[in-house]
Design a protein around this motif. Structure first.
Motif, mmCIF file in Angstrom:
data_model
loop_
_atom_site.group_PDB
_atom_site.id
_atom_site.type_symbol
_atom_site.label_atom_id
_atom_site.label_comp_id
_atom_site.label_asym_id
_atom_site.label_seq_id
_atom_site.Cartn_x
_atom_site.Cartn_y
_atom_site.Cartn_z
ATOM 1 N N VAL A 164 38.073 80.269 89.936
ATOM 2 C CA VAL A 164 37.669 81.400 89.093
ATOM 3 C C VAL A 164 38.262 82.684 89.662
ATOM 4 N N LEU A 165 39.095 83.335 88.865
ATOM 5 C CA LEU A 165 39.647 84.642 89.210
ATOM 6 C C LEU A 165 39.085 85.688 88.261
ATOM 7 N N ASP B 29 29.702 72.712 83.281
ATOM 8 C CA ASP B 29 29.100 73.607 82.275
ATOM 9 C C ASP B 29 29.252 75.065 82.684
ATOM 10 N N GLU B 30 29.032 75.367 83.959
ATOM 11 C CA GLU B 30 29.198 76.742 84.426
ATOM 12 C C GLU B 30 30.641 77.196 84.255
ATOM 13 N N LEU B 31 31.575 76.315 84.551
ATOM 14 C CA LEU B 31 32.981 76.676 84.419
ATOM 15 C C LEU B 31 33.335 76.982 82.964
ATOM 16 N N ALA B 32 32.791 76.176 82.042
ATOM 17 C CA ALA B 32 33.064 76.412 80.623
ATOM 18 C C ALA B 32 32.469 77.740 80.171
ATOM 19 N N ARG B 33 31.266 78.038 80.630
ATOM 20 C CA ARG B 33 30.640 79.314 80.246
ATOM 21 C C ARG B 33 31.412 80.493 80.824
ATOM 22 N N LEU C 160 27.877 85.201 86.344
ATOM 23 C CA LEU C 160 27.237 84.006 86.889
ATOM 24 C C LEU C 160 26.231 84.402 87.961
ATOM 25 N N VAL C 161 24.979 83.985 87.774
ATOM 26 C CA VAL C 161 23.922 84.266 88.740
ATOM 27 C C VAL C 161 23.720 83.030 89.600
ATOM 28 N N ARG D 132 36.020 74.369 90.992
ATOM 29 C CA ARG D 132 35.609 73.059 90.487
ATOM 30 C C ARG D 132 36.681 72.064 90.905
ATOM 31 N N PRO D 133 36.340 71.086 91.794
ATOM 32 C CA PRO D 133 37.368 70.191 92.324
ATOM 33 C C PRO D 133 38.063 69.385 91.224
#
Length: 392
Positions: free
Chosen positions: A250-251, A327-331, A293-294, A239-240
């Motif tokens: 994401v690791l 939102d994806e990053l938070a999830r 994550l799909v 996420r920039p």
């Protein structure tokens, strides 16, 4: 090339080319009054071989039943066992005339090589221990000689033409995609495989001690091994941020035995190897498995393949990336654990700014390079047929 069979007896020199080779391992009669089982095995091989090319059969008996050089015999057998694509053990043990003491030792050396098949008449004594390890190692087993020969030929398949040093690469590695890619690169550079010896097989990983004539330097290099495993797909999810160091990456944190970080874990990108569907499908599956994550296929950007550690391993990482939403990053940050616990894989998602990844040395150099490649302003898709080349 029409199918043919060449019999190579003890102390005889193998031919320079073949499509498959089998070694007839088992007890050898030491007296004139006891018949060898190997002529029947040769007849079965002649009747059943349907491969496209030459089948070489190594027979550790002297053509004229003479054994005048013990050391030479042992060295010949060792050499030809390593040259073989299948090691056919047939053990019609008879304690008085064919006790098979040497066979027991050879079985211990080769039963888990991926090349062995085992056969013995049901009434033959002293084979229970050997059969136990045949079952444990998944070795094909038969209770008569025709069945044992059939199992060996099934293990070989149609074979593959090999010449010179290529003969020392057994079929079980010759067909491995990682080996094929490595060898194609060597041949493309004009290099010649002078010799090879399998030193390790573990699951789908292998190590090959190779002797290579380096065309550009006119010398033979023979002091290294090539390690192989299936290619992997690796994905940089990011996420920039306002600046490069503020970009979130994401690791996954996972215990991997070779890791030597202070916390005992490896911090890496989601990824892994697959057997079907190609690198893109593998990338999507690994992201879902390791992070939850799909992603739709169209969201992944391809950066091409490179070797991960070119001084040691021939396998490549196929690099992909995808920008994720807030939102994806938070999830992702709240999810987990993930992975396949039944296979020993437990992964924990970590969302880490790139600057912290650099400063705290969270990842190895190869992983840092992949992240940097993706986050570089000039990064773009690489030509998929150009291994080792990144777009810039």
């Amino acid at each position: 090339m029409a199918s043919m069979i060449t019999i190579v007896y003890a102390r005889e020199e193998p031919p320079d080319q073949w499509s498959a080779a089998v070694f007839l391992a088992g007890p050898t009669p030491r007296s004139e009054g006891v018949s060898s089982w190997r002529p029947e095995a040769i007849a079965e091989l002649r009747a059943r071989w349907r491969g496209d090319g030459r089948l070489v059969v190594f027979v550790p008996e002297h053509r004229h039943r003479r054994y005048d050089d013990y050391t030479g015999q042992v060295e010949w057998e060792e050499r030809c066992l390593h040259l073989s694509d299948a090691v056919l053990f047939y053990v019609p043990r008879e304690p008085a005339t064919m006790p098979a003491f040497t066979t027991n030792v050879e079985w211990g050396m080769w039963h888990d090589s991926g090349r062995a098949v085992f056969g013995a008449p049901p009434e033959a004594p002293g084979n229970r221990y050997l059969l136990h390890y045949a079952a444990k190692s998944g070795v094909p087993v038969a209770d008569d000689l025709p069945g044992t020969v059939a199992a060996a030929l099934d293990r070989i398949g149609p074979g593959a033409p090999r010449t010179g040093g290529e003969r020392e690469v057994p079929l079980l590695l010759w067909h491995e995609p990682t080996f094929r890619h490595w060898y194609a690169a060597q041949r493309g550079a004009g290099n010649v495989l002078v010799g090879a010896r399998v030193v390790l097989r573990f699951g789908n990983c292998w190590a090959l001690h190779v002797r290579v004539r380096v065309a550009a330097e006119d010398r033979v290099k023979d002091n290294e091994i090539v390690i192989g495993r299936p290619d992997i797909s690796t994905v940089v999810l990011y996420r920039p941020g306002a600046e490069l160091d503020g970009t979130d990456v994401v690791l996954v944190r996972e215990f991997r035995s070779p890791g030597a970080a202070a916390d005992g874990f490896v911090h890496e990108l989601p990824g892994g190897s697959g057997t079907a569907g190609g690198p893109l499908r593998t990338a999507l599956d690994e992201v879902a498995e390791e992070t939850g994550l799909v992603l739709a296929p169209g969201r992944l950007r391809e950066h091409g393949p490179r070797q991960v550690n070119a001084t040691l391993s021939a396998h490549r990482a196929h690099l992909f990336s995808a920008e994720v939403t807030a939102d994806e990053l938070a999830r992702l940050a709240r999810s987990g654990p993930h992975g396949l616990a039944a296979d020993g894989e437990i992964t924990h998602v970590e969302v880490v700014p790139f600057g912290r990844i650099r400063r705290e040395r969270l990842v190895d150099w190869a992983t840092l390079g992949m992240i940097a490649e993706v986050l570089s302003p000039r990064s773009g898709p690489a030509a998929p047929d150009a291994p080792g080349r990144c777009a810039s």
